[in-house]
Write a protein that holds these residues in place. Structure first.
Motif, PDB file in Angstrom:
ATOM      1  N   MET A  22       0.861  -1.183   0.000  1.00  0.00           N
ATOM      2  CA  MET A  22       0.000   0.000   0.000  1.00  0.00           C
ATOM      3  C   MET A  22       0.898   1.235   0.000  1.00  0.00           C
ATOM      4  SD  MET A  22      -3.221   1.231   0.240  1.00  0.00           S
ATOM      5  CE  MET A  22      -4.342   0.216   1.221  1.00  0.00           C
ATOM      6  N   VAL A  23       0.710   2.100  -0.982  1.00  0.00           N
ATOM      7  CA  VAL A  23       1.455   3.359  -1.026  1.00  0.00           C
ATOM      8  C   VAL A  23       0.503   4.491  -0.638  1.00  0.00           C
ATOM      9  CG1 VAL A  23       2.687   5.016  -2.473  1.00  0.00           C
ATOM     10  CG2 VAL A  23       3.080   2.569  -2.787  1.00  0.00           C
ATOM     11  N   LEU A  24       0.844   5.204   0.413  1.00  0.00           N
ATOM     12  CA  LEU A  24       0.075   6.370   0.826  1.00  0.00           C
ATOM     13  C   LEU A  24       0.739   7.599   0.220  1.00  0.00           C
ATOM     14  CD1 LEU A  24      -0.648   5.505   4.565  1.00  0.00           C
ATOM     15  CD2 LEU A  24      -1.972   4.937   2.511  1.00  0.00           C
ATOM     16  N   GLU A  25       0.047   8.212  -0.723  1.00  0.00           N
ATOM     17  CA  GLU A  25       0.572   9.382  -1.435  1.00  0.00           C
ATOM     18  C   GLU A  25       0.260  10.629  -0.623  1.00  0.00           C
ATOM     19  OE1 GLU A  25       0.082   7.849  -6.035  1.00  0.00           O
ATOM     20  OE2 GLU A  25      -1.641   8.788  -5.064  1.00  0.00           O
ATOM     21  N   THR A  26       1.301  11.311  -0.167  1.00  0.00           N
ATOM     22  CA  THR A  26       1.136  12.484   0.696  1.00  0.00           C
ATOM     23  C   THR A  26       1.411  13.785  -0.052  1.00  0.00           C
ATOM     24  OG1 THR A  26       3.426  12.244   1.455  1.00  0.00           O
ATOM     25  CG2 THR A  26       1.712  11.171   2.761  1.00  0.00           C
ATOM     26  N   ASP A  27       1.457  13.696  -1.372  1.00  0.00           N
ATOM     27  CA  ASP A  27       1.671  14.868  -2.217  1.00  0.00           C
ATOM     28  C   ASP A  27       1.428  14.448  -3.663  1.00  0.00           C
ATOM     29  OD1 ASP A  27       2.231  17.468  -2.899  1.00  0.00           O
ATOM     30  OD2 ASP A  27       4.367  17.384  -2.414  1.00  0.00           O
ATOM     31  N   GLU A  28       1.411  15.429  -4.549  1.00  0.00           N
ATOM     32  CA  GLU A  28       1.285  15.178  -5.978  1.00  0.00           C
ATOM     33  C   GLU A  28       2.525  15.721  -6.694  1.00  0.00           C
ATOM     34  OE1 GLU A  28      -3.254  15.762  -7.139  1.00  0.00           O
ATOM     35  OE2 GLU A  28      -2.534  17.364  -5.829  1.00  0.00           O
ATOM     36  N   PRO A  29       3.013  15.027  -7.713  1.00  0.00           N
ATOM     37  CA  PRO A  29       4.152  15.542  -8.459  1.00  0.00           C
ATOM     38  C   PRO A  29       3.766  16.785  -9.264  1.00  0.00           C
ATOM     39  CG  PRO A  29       3.705  13.220  -9.000  1.00  0.00           C
ATOM     40  CD  PRO A  29       2.537  13.746  -8.243  1.00  0.00           C
ATOM     41  N   HIS A  30       4.769  17.467  -9.768  1.00  0.00           N
ATOM     42  CA  HIS A  30       4.561  18.543 -10.738  1.00  0.00           C
ATOM     43  C   HIS A  30       3.713  17.999 -11.879  1.00  0.00           C
ATOM     44  CE1 HIS A  30       5.594  21.384 -13.974  1.00  0.00           C
ATOM     45  NE2 HIS A  30       5.944  22.236 -13.019  1.00  0.00           N
ATOM     46  N   HIS A  31       2.822  18.830 -12.430  1.00  0.00           N
ATOM     47  CA  HIS A  31       1.872  18.336 -13.437  1.00  0.00           C
ATOM     48  C   HIS A  31       2.577  17.759 -14.658  1.00  0.00           C
ATOM     49  CE1 HIS A  31       2.354  21.823 -16.190  1.00  0.00           C
ATOM     50  NE2 HIS A  31       2.537  22.513 -15.078  1.00  0.00           N
ATOM     51  N   GLU A  32       3.752  18.278 -15.008  1.00  0.00           N
ATOM     52  CA  GLU A  32       4.484  17.720 -16.144  1.00  0.00           C
ATOM     53  C   GLU A  32       5.021  16.333 -15.818  1.00  0.00           C
ATOM     54  OE1 GLU A  32       7.468  20.343 -17.643  1.00  0.00           O
ATOM     55  OE2 GLU A  32       6.088  22.035 -17.891  1.00  0.00           O
ATOM     56  N   THR A  33       5.492  16.160 -14.591  1.00  0.00           N
ATOM     57  CA  THR A  33       5.945  14.840 -14.157  1.00  0.00           C
ATOM     58  C   THR A  33       4.780  13.865 -14.141  1.00  0.00           C
ATOM     59  OG1 THR A  33       7.718  15.760 -12.789  1.00  0.00           O
ATOM     60  CG2 THR A  33       6.975  13.533 -12.257  1.00  0.00           C
ATOM     61  N   GLN A  34       3.627  14.321 -13.644  1.00  0.00           N
ATOM     62  CA  GLN A  34       2.471  13.433 -13.544  1.00  0.00           C
ATOM     63  C   GLN A  34       1.987  12.992 -14.917  1.00  0.00           C
ATOM     64  OE1 GLN A  34       0.059  14.161 -10.252  1.00  0.00           O
ATOM     65  NE2 GLN A  34      -1.805  13.313 -11.105  1.00  0.00           N
ATOM     66  N   SER A  35       2.028  13.895 -15.886  1.00  0.00           N
ATOM     67  CA  SER A  35       1.588  13.519 -17.240  1.00  0.00           C
ATOM     68  C   SER A  35       2.570  12.551 -17.891  1.00  0.00           C
ATOM     69  CB  SER A  35       1.443  14.771 -18.109  1.00  0.00           C
ATOM     70  OG  SER A  35       2.696  15.416 -18.297  1.00  0.00           O
ATOM     71  N   ARG A  36       3.833  12.611 -17.476  1.00  0.00           N
ATOM     72  CA  ARG A  36       4.860  11.765 -18.080  1.00  0.00           C
ATOM     73  C   ARG A  36       5.036  10.446 -17.341  1.00  0.00           C
ATOM     74  NH1 ARG A  36      10.530  11.509 -17.229  1.00  0.00           N
ATOM     75  NH2 ARG A  36      10.331  13.144 -15.655  1.00  0.00           N
ATOM     76  N   ARG A  37       4.978  10.479 -15.988  1.00  0.00           N
ATOM     77  CA  ARG A  37       5.310   9.287 -15.211  1.00  0.00           C
ATOM     78  C   ARG A  37       4.213   8.855 -14.246  1.00  0.00           C
ATOM     79  NH1 ARG A  37      11.005   9.291 -12.407  1.00  0.00           N
ATOM     80  NH2 ARG A  37      10.467   7.085 -12.353  1.00  0.00           N
ATOM     81  N   GLY A  38       3.159   9.675 -14.097  1.00  0.00           N
ATOM     82  CA  GLY A  38       2.077   9.315 -13.186  1.00  0.00           C
ATOM     83  C   GLY A  38       2.276   9.891 -11.800  1.00  0.00           C
ATOM     84  N   THR A  39       1.484   9.403 -10.859  1.00  0.00           N
ATOM     85  CA  THR A  39       1.561   9.873  -9.480  1.00  0.00           C
ATOM     86  C   THR A  39       2.825   9.321  -8.816  1.00  0.00           C
ATOM     87  OG1 THR A  39       0.401   7.961  -8.564  1.00  0.00           O
ATOM     88  CG2 THR A  39      -0.963   9.802  -9.377  1.00  0.00           C
TER      89      THR A  39
END
Length: 287
Positions: A22-39
């Motif tokens: 289980m990965v608890l995500e405590t932040d979101e990446p930069h939107h460019e990173t998220q579009s390229r590599r996901g959360t």
């Protein structure tokens, strides 16, 4: 963002042992990173998938991902959501692990319950996650005494237990850093409020010039890292830019120097492999 999301490795059922994380995500990446590599959870899933493929014998990885920053639309999971999990990993974050915002306090309470009610679960955390798990066990988290950052490609010197965990004869590993706060001293049975047994060993596996506690290891329970194991060049640059833009990182010269180190090779694969082996219960002989 609060919905449950799952990533699974491609494997033939019954042939490859699988670690359920289980990965608890405590932040979101930069939107460019998220579009390229996901959360952040997706990025870590891919990293651990590669580590599993390199493991002998190969290991599969199944990852449930939960975004837990409730003030940004996340949802805090319940205790029963972890019934089938072997391992828990908490991501990095721009938030302060010593902060008292409601979702951080709620997450701390959840972690304490998991620690008590799931004694076979293995815990890990990266940067913020490392600090928060140490806080759960009573350690003090605060900014660097001089207010400086540990940023970009960095040398992490290894204590003997670190060499055993990483199965290396090298004296150091190299990883990307992105923090100002640090764990002042490792937790102890005396600080842990009953969560650790009397005499239970809490070991620091590595240190740097900036940060004495680069990671904590408790056999069969916890293996954390202050440094980031899955950052690539693009992520290093964008995460630094985000901190400059927010005003939390004011030293422009340091920021520029750190961004230039983004392309340097790191030992992130080695660290991911060691944590995955820990998740799989392969640390019994490590003292």
């Amino acid at each position: 963002m609060g919905d449950q999301r799952r990533d699974e490795t491609t494997e033939q059922a019954g042939e490859t042992p699988t670690v359920r994380m289980m990965v608890l995500e405590t932040d979101e990446p930069h939107h460019e990173t998220q579009s390229r590599r996901g959360t952040f959870g997706s990025i870590l899933h891919k990293h651990f998938t590669d580590a599993g493929a390199a493991h002998d014998p190969p290991l599969g990885i199944e990852t449930d991902r939960r975004f837990v920053v409730t003030e940004k639309g996340g949802t805090m999971p319940k205790l029963e959501d972890f019934e089938s999990c072997h391992a828990l990993l908490i991501t990095g974050s721009v938030y302060d692990a010593h902060g008292d915002v409601p979702w951080i306090l709620e997450l701390l309470e959840l972690l304490k319950k998991l620690w008590i009610h799931h004694p076979d679960m293995h815990f890990s955390g990266v940067c913020f996650g490392h600090q928060l798990l140490c806080r759960m066990l009573g350690a003090t988290i605060r900014p660097s005494p001089t207010g400086d950052w540990e940023l970009g490609h960095s040398k992490v010197s290894l204590h003997p237990v670190g060499k055993k965990l990483f199965r290396t004869d090298d004296d150091a590993v190299y990883l990307h850093q992105m923090h100002q706060d640090h764990v002042v001293a490792p937790p102890t049975p005396e600080t842990a409020g009953g969560l650790l047994r009397p005499g239970e060993k809490v070991e620091v596996w590595g240190y740097s010039e900036h940060t004495a506690v680069q990671g904590v290891y408790i056999r069969g329970r916890m293996f954390t890292t202050q440094a980031h194991l899955a950052f690539d060049e693009g992520m290093v640059k964008r995460q630094i830019e985000m901190r400059v833009e927010s005003g939390s990182l004011e030293d422009g010269e340091l920021a520029d120097q750190a961004k230039e180190t983004g392309a340097l090779e790191t030992d992130g694969d080695l660290v991911a492999g060691a944590i995955l082996s820990f998740f799989h219960g392969e640390d019994e002989g490590i003292e």
